[in-house]
Enzyme design. Structure first.
Site, PDB file in Angstrom:
ATOM      1  N   HIS A 239      -2.578   6.983  -7.761  1.00 51.95           N
ATOM      2  CA  HIS A 239      -3.030   6.849  -6.374  1.00 51.95           C
ATOM      3  C   HIS A 239      -3.486   8.161  -5.772  1.00 51.95           C
ATOM      4  CE1 HIS A 239      -0.248   3.087  -6.256  1.00 51.95           C
ATOM      5  NE2 HIS A 239      -1.404   2.833  -6.826  1.00 51.95           N
TER       6      HIS A 239
ATOM      7  N   CYS B  74     -21.506  19.762   3.668  1.00 53.35           N
ATOM      8  CA  CYS B  74     -22.387  18.771   4.337  1.00 53.35           C
ATOM      9  C   CYS B  74     -21.886  18.347   5.707  1.00 53.35           C
ATOM     10  CB  CYS B  74     -22.548  17.534   3.430  1.00 53.35           C
ATOM     11  SG  CYS B  74     -21.059  16.523   3.379  1.00 53.35           S
TER      12      CYS B  74
ATOM     13  N   ALA C 200      18.083   7.867  -9.918  1.00 49.18           N
ATOM     14  CA  ALA C 200      17.287   8.371 -11.049  1.00 49.18           C
ATOM     15  C   ALA C 200      17.755   9.765 -11.450  1.00 49.18           C
ATOM     16  CB  ALA C 200      15.813   8.411 -10.643  1.00 49.18           C
TER      17      ALA C 200
ATOM     18  N   ASN D 277      16.765   1.976 -11.216  1.00 44.98           N
ATOM     19  CA  ASN D 277      16.534   1.742  -9.787  1.00 44.98           C
ATOM     20  C   ASN D 277      17.878   1.570  -9.100  1.00 44.98           C
ATOM     21  OD1 ASN D 277      15.647   0.595  -7.228  1.00 44.98           O
ATOM     22  ND2 ASN D 277      13.660   0.353  -8.227  1.00 44.98           N
TER      23      ASN D 277
ATOM     24  N   TYR E  38      -0.708  12.431   7.114  1.00 46.15           N
ATOM     25  CA  TYR E  38      -0.756  13.104   5.808  1.00 46.15           C
ATOM     26  C   TYR E  38      -0.339  14.577   5.909  1.00 46.15           C
ATOM     27  CZ  TYR E  38      -2.165   8.968   3.420  1.00 46.15           C
ATOM     28  OH  TYR E  38      -2.131   7.705   2.895  1.00 46.15           O
TER      29      TYR E  38
HETATM   30  C1  BV8 Z   1      -6.670  -2.527  -5.206  1.00 44.56           C
HETATM   31  C2  BV8 Z   1      -1.263   6.142  -1.960  1.00 44.56           C
HETATM   32  C3  BV8 Z   1      -8.664  -3.683  -5.530  1.00 44.56           C
HETATM   33  C4  BV8 Z   1      -1.374   6.504  -0.542  1.00 44.56           C
HETATM   34  C5  BV8 Z   1      -0.574   3.829  -2.151  1.00 44.56           C
HETATM   35  C6  BV8 Z   1      -3.319  -8.658  -0.016  1.00 44.56           C
HETATM   36  C7  BV8 Z   1      -4.060  -8.017   0.953  1.00 44.56           C
HETATM   37  C8  BV8 Z   1      -4.632  -6.748   0.743  1.00 44.56           C
HETATM   38  C9  BV8 Z   1      -4.479  -6.124  -0.471  1.00 44.56           C
HETATM   39  C10 BV8 Z   1      -3.738  -6.783  -1.442  1.00 44.56           C
HETATM   40  C11 BV8 Z   1      -3.158  -8.024  -1.238  1.00 44.56           C
HETATM   41  N1  BV8 Z   1      -2.498  -8.371  -2.369  1.00 44.56           N
HETATM   42  C12 BV8 Z   1      -2.633  -7.405  -3.272  1.00 44.56           C
HETATM   43  C13 BV8 Z   1      -3.406  -6.448  -2.732  1.00 44.56           C
HETATM   44  C14 BV8 Z   1      -3.805  -5.244  -3.408  1.00 44.56           C
HETATM   45  C15 BV8 Z   1      -2.981  -4.093  -2.899  1.00 44.56           C
HETATM   46  C16 BV8 Z   1      -1.516  -4.387  -3.026  1.00 44.56           C
HETATM   47  O1  BV8 Z   1      -0.971  -4.356  -4.128  1.00 44.56           O
HETATM   48  N2  BV8 Z   1      -0.857  -4.682  -1.892  1.00 44.56           N
HETATM   49  C17 BV8 Z   1       0.532  -5.025  -1.943  1.00 44.56           C
HETATM   50  C18 BV8 Z   1       1.279  -4.337  -0.793  1.00 44.56           C
HETATM   51  C19 BV8 Z   1       0.673  -6.531  -1.878  1.00 44.56           C
HETATM   52  N3  BV8 Z   1      -3.334  -3.010  -3.788  1.00 44.56           N
HETATM   53  C20 BV8 Z   1      -4.387  -2.237  -3.469  1.00 44.56           C
HETATM   54  O2  BV8 Z   1      -5.008  -2.324  -2.438  1.00 44.56           O
HETATM   55  C21 BV8 Z   1      -4.767  -1.245  -4.555  1.00 44.56           C
HETATM   56  N4  BV8 Z   1      -6.160  -1.377  -4.789  1.00 44.56           N
HETATM   57  O3  BV8 Z   1      -6.038  -3.507  -5.441  1.00 44.56           O
HETATM   58  O4  BV8 Z   1      -8.027  -2.476  -5.285  1.00 44.56           O
HETATM   59  C22 BV8 Z   1     -10.085  -3.359  -5.472  1.00 44.56           C
HETATM   60  C23 BV8 Z   1     -10.852  -3.484  -6.626  1.00 44.56           C
HETATM   61  C24 BV8 Z   1     -12.190  -3.222  -6.558  1.00 44.56           C
HETATM   62  C25 BV8 Z   1     -12.780  -2.812  -5.339  1.00 44.56           C
HETATM   63  C26 BV8 Z   1     -11.983  -2.657  -4.191  1.00 44.56           C
HETATM   64  C27 BV8 Z   1     -10.619  -2.939  -4.243  1.00 44.56           C
HETATM   65  C28 BV8 Z   1      -4.491   0.163  -4.099  1.00 44.56           C
HETATM   66  C29 BV8 Z   1      -3.010   0.322  -3.865  1.00 44.56           C
HETATM   67  C30 BV8 Z   1      -2.709   1.791  -3.641  1.00 44.56           C
HETATM   68  C31 BV8 Z   1      -2.201   2.004  -2.247  1.00 44.56           C
HETATM   69  N5  BV8 Z   1      -1.796   3.412  -2.104  1.00 44.56           N
HETATM   70  N6  BV8 Z   1      -0.246   5.128  -2.112  1.00 44.56           N
HETATM   71  C32 BV8 Z   1      -0.125   7.188  -0.050  1.00 44.56           C
HETATM   72  O5  BV8 Z   1       0.841   7.357  -0.800  1.00 44.56           O
HETATM   73  O6  BV8 Z   1      -0.145   7.551   1.146  1.00 44.56           O
HETATM   74  S1  BV8 Z   1       0.665   2.697  -2.356  1.00 44.56           S
HETATM   75  C33 BV8 Z   1       2.136   3.481  -2.075  1.00 44.56           C
HETATM   76  O7  BV8 Z   1       3.068   2.449  -1.850  1.00 44.56           O
HETATM   77  C34 BV8 Z   1       2.672   4.214  -3.293  1.00 44.56           C
HETATM   78  O8  BV8 Z   1       1.676   4.881  -4.000  1.00 44.56           O
HETATM   79  C35 BV8 Z   1       3.340   3.148  -4.093  1.00 44.56           C
HETATM   80  O9  BV8 Z   1       2.427   2.522  -4.944  1.00 44.56           O
HETATM   81  C36 BV8 Z   1       3.742   2.197  -3.020  1.00 44.56           C
HETATM   82  C37 BV8 Z   1       5.190   2.426  -2.694  1.00 44.56           C
HETATM   83  O10 BV8 Z   1       5.854   1.784  -3.655  1.00 44.56           O
HETATM   84  P1  BV8 Z   1       7.061   2.510  -4.376  1.00 44.56           P
HETATM   85  O11 BV8 Z   1       6.594   3.789  -4.962  1.00 44.56           O
HETATM   86  O12 BV8 Z   1       7.639   1.508  -5.279  1.00 44.56           O
HETATM   87  O13 BV8 Z   1       8.067   2.895  -3.220  1.00 44.56           O
HETATM   88  P2  BV8 Z   1       9.013   1.878  -2.422  1.00 44.56           P
HETATM   89  O14 BV8 Z   1       9.517   2.576  -1.218  1.00 44.56           O
HETATM   90  O15 BV8 Z   1       8.304   0.572  -2.288  1.00 44.56           O
HETATM   91  O16 BV8 Z   1      10.226   1.624  -3.419  1.00 44.56           O
HETATM   92  C38 BV8 Z   1      11.098   2.681  -3.736  1.00 44.56           C
HETATM   93  C39 BV8 Z   1      11.987   2.163  -4.836  1.00 44.56           C
HETATM   94  O17 BV8 Z   1      12.792   3.226  -5.302  1.00 44.56           O
HETATM   95  C40 BV8 Z   1      12.911   1.061  -4.367  1.00 44.56           C
HETATM   96  O18 BV8 Z   1      12.938   0.039  -5.347  1.00 44.56           O
HETATM   97  C41 BV8 Z   1      14.274   1.772  -4.273  1.00 44.56           C
HETATM   98  O19 BV8 Z   1      15.337   0.896  -4.614  1.00 44.56           O
HETATM   99  C42 BV8 Z   1      14.143   2.816  -5.339  1.00 44.56           C
HETATM  100  N7  BV8 Z   1      14.925   4.030  -5.106  1.00 44.56           N
HETATM  101  C43 BV8 Z   1      15.174   4.662  -3.933  1.00 44.56           C
HETATM  102  N8  BV8 Z   1      15.886   5.783  -4.156  1.00 44.56           N
HETATM  103  C44 BV8 Z   1      16.096   5.859  -5.510  1.00 44.56           C
HETATM  104  C45 BV8 Z   1      15.480   4.742  -6.114  1.00 44.56           C
HETATM  105  N9  BV8 Z   1      15.505   4.522  -7.447  1.00 44.56           N
HETATM  106  C46 BV8 Z   1      16.170   5.426  -8.204  1.00 44.56           C
HETATM  107  N10 BV8 Z   1      16.776   6.535  -7.702  1.00 44.56           N
HETATM  108  C47 BV8 Z   1      16.766   6.770  -6.361  1.00 44.56           C
HETATM  109  N11 BV8 Z   1      17.378   7.866  -5.881  1.00 44.56           N
HETATM  110 ZN    ZN Z   2     -19.466  17.146   1.867  1.00 46.95          ZN
END
Ligand code: BV8
Ligand code: ZN
Length: 261
Positions: free
Chosen positions: A141, A172, A253, A235, A65
């Site tokens: 997020h 703490c 974008a 995208n 981070y």
């Molecule tokens: C939840 C913060 C429930 C941290 C992030 C199976 C097992 C375990 C979990 C799960 C599972 N199935 C589903 C889940 C739930 C899980 C999930 O969805 N997993 C996925 C992978 C299957 N979700 C969670 O765990 C969420 N919580 O469900 O909680 C719960 C309820 C009650 C009690 C307890 C639990 C929490 C998910 C949040 C995770 N944190 N980020 C950090 O950033 O360090 S996720 C992180 O990855 C981002 O925030 C974002 O969401 C994701 C990345 O995705 P994108 O932003 O789309 O980026 P990516 O690289 O993928 O794509 C880029 C795109 O841009 C591409 O399409 C590309 O073509 C395009 N692009 C590139 N350049 C350009 C462009 N477009 C235009 N112009 C350009 N120039």
């Molecule tokens: Zn504290």
């Protein structure tokens, strides 16, 4: 043709909801997660973006981070962020944004005006939308600029860019962590509520730069489509959203958004 139609849809929407992902910050020099060479490839997700990973090796997670804080600090908003900020400030449209009440100072517009002309739901934690001037931003997020105490929950935003490892709470003594939502962690209640309100109130939905794989963020365009709200996707490639989008505008974008806003 679809550029023109997309432009008209956006210009005539009363309440636009925008879901953004890492792709909107790519032209600001921030790596996306899944594109070749993306962040996750440097580190396995379960090691750096899960509570278990933090439990096991908090130093590795803080190094991950800190690297992103440094990158985000150097990054500046690109034309895509700026176009969305212009749209909200009414620079290009008839409605004027009512003076915002309730948005808390840290730019997480958690009490969006229901009739706000634009609400940005961002999956990004880089703060570039706010830096570009967007007010009504919901950080689904969390934020890379916020640090939270694992003991008392205190959230601070005044750490230096590189957080000293391992940071401990002044109150703490417990370990501090990035105030971001990791995989397997629930999004904050009020964030979910504000996001759902915006998705249910919108009359047009714009999806920019997300692979739409992560839940629950990825579900929002589908909820809008089920409400018969037009979905426009910007995208570099087709994604799971493309089949339910009225248009997928393929390209950067930073080039497309200024054209349709
Ligand atoms: C939840 C913060 C429930 C941290 C992030 C199976 C097992 C375990 C979990 C799960 C599972 N199935 C589903 C889940 C739930 C899980 C999930 O969805 N997993 C996925 C992978 C299957 N979700 C969670 O765990 C969420 N919580 O469900 O909680 C719960 C309820 C009650 C009690 C307890 C639990 C929490 C998910 C949040 C995770 N944190 N980020 C950090 O950033 O360090 S996720 C992180 O990855 C981002 O925030 C974002 O969401 C994701 C990345 O995705 P994108 O932003 O789309 O980026 P990516 O690289 O993928 O794509 C880029 C795109 O841009 C591409 O399409 C590309 O073509 C395009 N692009 C590139 N350049 C350009 C462009 N477009 C235009 N112009 C350009 N120039
Ligand atoms: Zn504290």
């Amino acid at each position: 043709m679809s550029l023109k139609k997309a432009k008209a849809l956006i210009a005539h929407s009363e309440r636009l909801c925008v879901l953004t992902g890492a792709g909107i910050s790519a032209e600001s020099g921030l790596k996306t997660f899944r594109d070749a060479g993306g962040l996750w490839e440097d580190h396995p997700v379960e090691k750096v973006a899960t509570p278990e990973g933090f439990q096991e090796d908090p130093e590795l997670v803080w190094r991950f981070y800190n690297a992103r804080r440094k990158a985000a600090d150097i990054a500046t908003p690109n034309a895509a962020h700026l176009a969305l900020a212009r749209l909200e400030s009414g620079g290009v449209r008839k409605h004027k944004m009512k003076p915002k009440s309730g948005a808390n100072g840290n730019g997480n517009g958690l009490h969006p005006e229901a009739e706000a002309p634009i609400t940005i739901l961002t999956q990004n934690i880089d703060g570039l939308h706010q830096q570009a001037g967007s007010q009504n931003v919901i950080e689904l997020h969390g934020s890379i600029w916020k640090v939270r105490c694992t003991g008392c929950g205190l959230i601070t935003t005044d750490y230096p860019i590189e957080v000293p490892i391992l940071p401990r709470c002044e109150e703490c003594e417990a370990l501090l962590r990035p105030h971001v939502v990791w995989f397997g962690e629930a999004l904050e209640e009020e964030v979910l509520a504000a996001a759902e309100e915006a998705v249910m109130a919108c009359d047009a939905f714009l999806v920019v730069g997300t692979s739409a794989l992560v839940q629950p963020a990825a579900s929002y365009p589908f909820i809008a489509a089920r409400r018969k709200v037009p979905v426009i996707e910007v995208n570099m490639e087709h994604t799971t959203v493309s089949p339910i989008a009225q248009f997928t505008l393929l390209g950067k974008a930073g080039e497309i958004l200024p054209k349709i806003i």
